[in-house]
Structure formats: structure tokens, C-alpha cells
Design a protein around this motif. Structure first.
Motif, PDB file in Angstrom:
ATOM      1  N   GLN A   9       0.732  -1.244   0.095  1.00  0.00           N
ATOM      2  CA  GLN A   9      -0.010  -0.060   0.014  1.00  0.00           C
ATOM      3  C   GLN A   9       0.878   1.266  -0.177  1.00  0.00           C
ATOM      4  O   GLN A   9       0.394   2.281  -0.882  1.00  0.00           O
ATOM      5  CB  GLN A   9      -0.938  -0.076   1.279  1.00  0.00           C
ATOM      6  N   SER A  12       2.307   1.859  -3.216  1.00  0.00           N
ATOM      7  CA  SER A  12       1.442   2.029  -4.307  1.00  0.00           C
ATOM      8  C   SER A  12       1.165   3.450  -4.205  1.00  0.00           C
ATOM      9  O   SER A  12       1.147   4.297  -5.287  1.00  0.00           O
ATOM     10  CB  SER A  12       0.184   1.464  -4.250  1.00  0.00           C
ATOM     11  N   ILE A  13       1.117   4.045  -3.044  1.00  0.00           N
ATOM     12  CA  ILE A  13       0.814   5.569  -2.842  1.00  0.00           C
ATOM     13  C   ILE A  13       1.837   6.431  -3.096  1.00  0.00           C
ATOM     14  O   ILE A  13       1.834   7.620  -3.860  1.00  0.00           O
ATOM     15  CB  ILE A  13       0.582   5.752  -1.285  1.00  0.00           C
ATOM     16  N   PHE A  15       4.568   5.760  -5.387  1.00  0.00           N
ATOM     17  CA  PHE A  15       4.821   5.864  -6.542  1.00  0.00           C
ATOM     18  C   PHE A  15       3.684   6.425  -7.548  1.00  0.00           C
ATOM     19  O   PHE A  15       4.028   6.990  -8.610  1.00  0.00           O
ATOM     20  CB  PHE A  15       5.124   4.276  -7.327  1.00  0.00           C
ATOM     21  N   THR A  16       2.589   6.235  -6.822  1.00  0.00           N
ATOM     22  CA  THR A  16       1.268   7.157  -7.603  1.00  0.00           C
ATOM     23  C   THR A  16       1.526   8.661  -7.454  1.00  0.00           C
ATOM     24  O   THR A  16       1.416   9.354  -8.606  1.00  0.00           O
ATOM     25  CB  THR A  16       0.011   6.628  -7.160  1.00  0.00           C
ATOM     26  N   GLY A  17       2.008   9.032  -6.366  1.00  0.00           N
ATOM     27  CA  GLY A  17       2.305  10.537  -6.309  1.00  0.00           C
ATOM     28  C   GLY A  17       3.684  10.948  -6.982  1.00  0.00           C
ATOM     29  O   GLY A  17       3.552  11.768  -7.458  1.00  0.00           O
ATOM     30  N   ALA A  19       4.336   9.615 -10.079  1.00  0.00           N
ATOM     31  CA  ALA A  19       3.912   9.531 -11.220  1.00  0.00           C
ATOM     32  C   ALA A  19       3.282  10.751 -11.507  1.00  0.00           C
ATOM     33  O   ALA A  19       3.412  11.495 -12.570  1.00  0.00           O
ATOM     34  CB  ALA A  19       3.115   8.309 -11.646  1.00  0.00           C
ATOM     35  N   ILE A  20       2.461  11.360 -10.602  1.00  0.00           N
ATOM     36  CA  ILE A  20       1.844  12.666 -10.647  1.00  0.00           C
ATOM     37  C   ILE A  20       2.591  13.834 -10.806  1.00  0.00           C
ATOM     38  O   ILE A  20       2.413  14.574 -11.521  1.00  0.00           O
ATOM     39  CB  ILE A  20       0.708  12.752  -9.653  1.00  0.00           C
TER      40      ILE A  20
END
Length: 250
Positions: A9, A12-13, A15-17, A19-20
Motif C-alpha cells: 500500500q 502504491s501511494i 509511486f502514484t504520487g 507519477a503525478i
């Protein structure tokens, strides 16, 4: 929650940040100096991971020590403050008033008397995370478990040890939750202390990276902080679950 699931989790959070952040960089053509490209971040991570890993291990060790100190202190203060006696009221008042002072105002005094070493970081970590522990412990220790305690009172077997044991067991899930939450604050408190004046730890490395305007180093440090924080919190949850199972005869 399992350790692997918590780490997944977090990753995921994070690497999502990330990517943004890169989407914004390329959408608005921000310079590499402002937001580092993936290649630069990878280069920094491979070059500095040993230094930053040692720093975050140092920080985590101090945070854990400060966290356990805060748990012991909060337990003691909550035990003294659970009653409506004069000592209990004075204990609660002193604890609440101390929390009214922001840590950035108290930190210079701490560094003045204790220096910028281990003692200061340990104290600040404990101070930041102990108050939510104290509030929860006072509530738990002060709230009777009527159905259970009534039986022991009518049989004349109740005493303060048994009373605390009953209330602690009844609220074990709440205690685990608040200890996990305060563990995050202990890590934050340690990093804040290192950022303000310390000469080692991951907070100190972030401060140096900030002076260099090197966002890539900061991102690597943030990843390691989140990784070790997730590991520590998962460990606390696991220990809390094992204690509950043992007490319930599982």
C-alpha cells in the motif's frame, strides 16, 4: 494488516504520487532543476542508498526508543490522573498545559541544555507522540467495564491492579490502534528534531538536500522513511495481535 500488504500500500501511494509529479513536470515543461526526471532519481538512489539507509536506520532507532519512553510516561501519568483526586487533577492539568507549547518553541530550550545529540532527539520524539497516548490511556483507565467489574466488586475481590487489567483487556484493540498512530508521530518528531539542529539522522540529510535544492535526494529520503515507518507500524500491529491472542487463549 500484514507487513507485505502495508508495504504494498505504501509503495502504491508513493509511486502514484511520484507519477503525478512527473506528469505535472512534463505537462508544464518544468526544468530538471525543479523536478528531477526518472533517470536522475534512479542515479541518486543508486549512489546514495547506503548513506541514506544508515541515516534512516539511525532515525528509526531513536524514534522507537522515544516511542517506548512516551508509552511508559503516558501509562504512568494516565494511571495517576485516572482518578478525580487532587493528585489526579494536578497530573492531568500539568500534562495538558505542557502540550499547549508548540515543539518549535520548546526545541531551542531543549537543544540549549541537551545539545544536538541523541538526548534531544529522543526527548522531542517522546514529547510529540506521548499526548495522544495520554488522552487515550486516561479515557481507557477511567472508564469502568461495568458488567465485569460489578461481579468482582460484589465478591470483594476487586483491587486497582485487577481493575486496570480488566479495562486494558477490554480496550486492547483501541490501545493497539493508538500506539500504532503515535508510532508515526514518534518518527515525525525525530525527523523534526534532526531537521532543526541535529547532525545525523535522515532529517539532517533532508535538511542538507534542501539547502542544495536537490529534490531527488529528498524523494529518496522520503521513500526510505515511509518504508521503515510501515515496517515498524506493522510490527506493532503484529505484536498487539499476538498479545490479544495469547490473552484470549489462542
Amino acid at each position: 494488516m500484514g507487513i507485505f500488504k502495508r508495504l504494498l500500500q505504501f509503495a502504491s501511494i508513493f509511486f502514484t504520487g511520484l507519477a503525478i509529479l512527473w506528469i505535472i513536470k512534463y505537462a508544464y515543461s518544468f526544468s530538471d532543476y525543479l523536478i528531477p526526471p526518472p533517470a536522475e532519481l534512479l542515479q541518486v538512489a543508486t549512489s546514495y542508498w547506503k548513506i541514506y539507509l544508515a541515516a534512516v536506520v539511525n532515525t528509526t532507532a531513536v524514534a522507537i526508543a522515544g516511542h517506548f519512553s512516551a508509552i511508559l510516561l503516558a501509562t504512568l501519568v494516565a494511571f495517576l490522573g485516572r482518578s478525580g483526586s487532587v493528585i489526579g487533577n494536578l497530573t492531568r492539568t500539568a500534562a495538558y498545559n505542557l502540550q499547549a507549547y508548540p515543539i518549535v518553541a520548546v526545541a531551542p530550550i531543549i537543544f540549549l541544555f541537551l545539545g544536538d545529540g541523541l538526548a534531544s532527539r529522543l526527548l522531542i520524539a517522546a514529547m510529540i507522540c506521548y499526548f495522544p497516548l495520554l488522552l487515550s490511556f486516561i479515557g481507557i483507565f477511567s472508564e469502568p467495564v461495568d458488567q465485569v467489574e460489578h461481579f468482582f466488586r460484589t465478591t470483594g475481590r476487586i483491587n486497582w491492579r485487577l481493575e486496570l487489567a480488566i479495562r486494558t483487556f477490554e480496550n486492547l484493540d483501541k490501545i493497539t490502534t493508538v500506539i500504532v498512530g503515535s508510532g508515526t508521530m514518534a518518527i515525525v518528531g525525530t525527523i523534526v528534531a534532526e531537521f532543526l539542529a541535529a547532525t545525523n539522522g535522515i532529517g539532517y540529510t533532508i535538511r542538507k538536500a534542501l539547502y542544495q535544492s536537490n529534490l531527488a535526494k529528498i524523494l529518496v529520503a522520503l521513500f526510505l522513511i515511509g518504508l521503515f515507518s510501515s515496517l515498524y507500524l506493522s510490527l506493532i500491529e503484529y505484536i498487539g495481535g499476538r498479545i490479544k491472542m495469547r490473552l484470549m487463549g489462542g
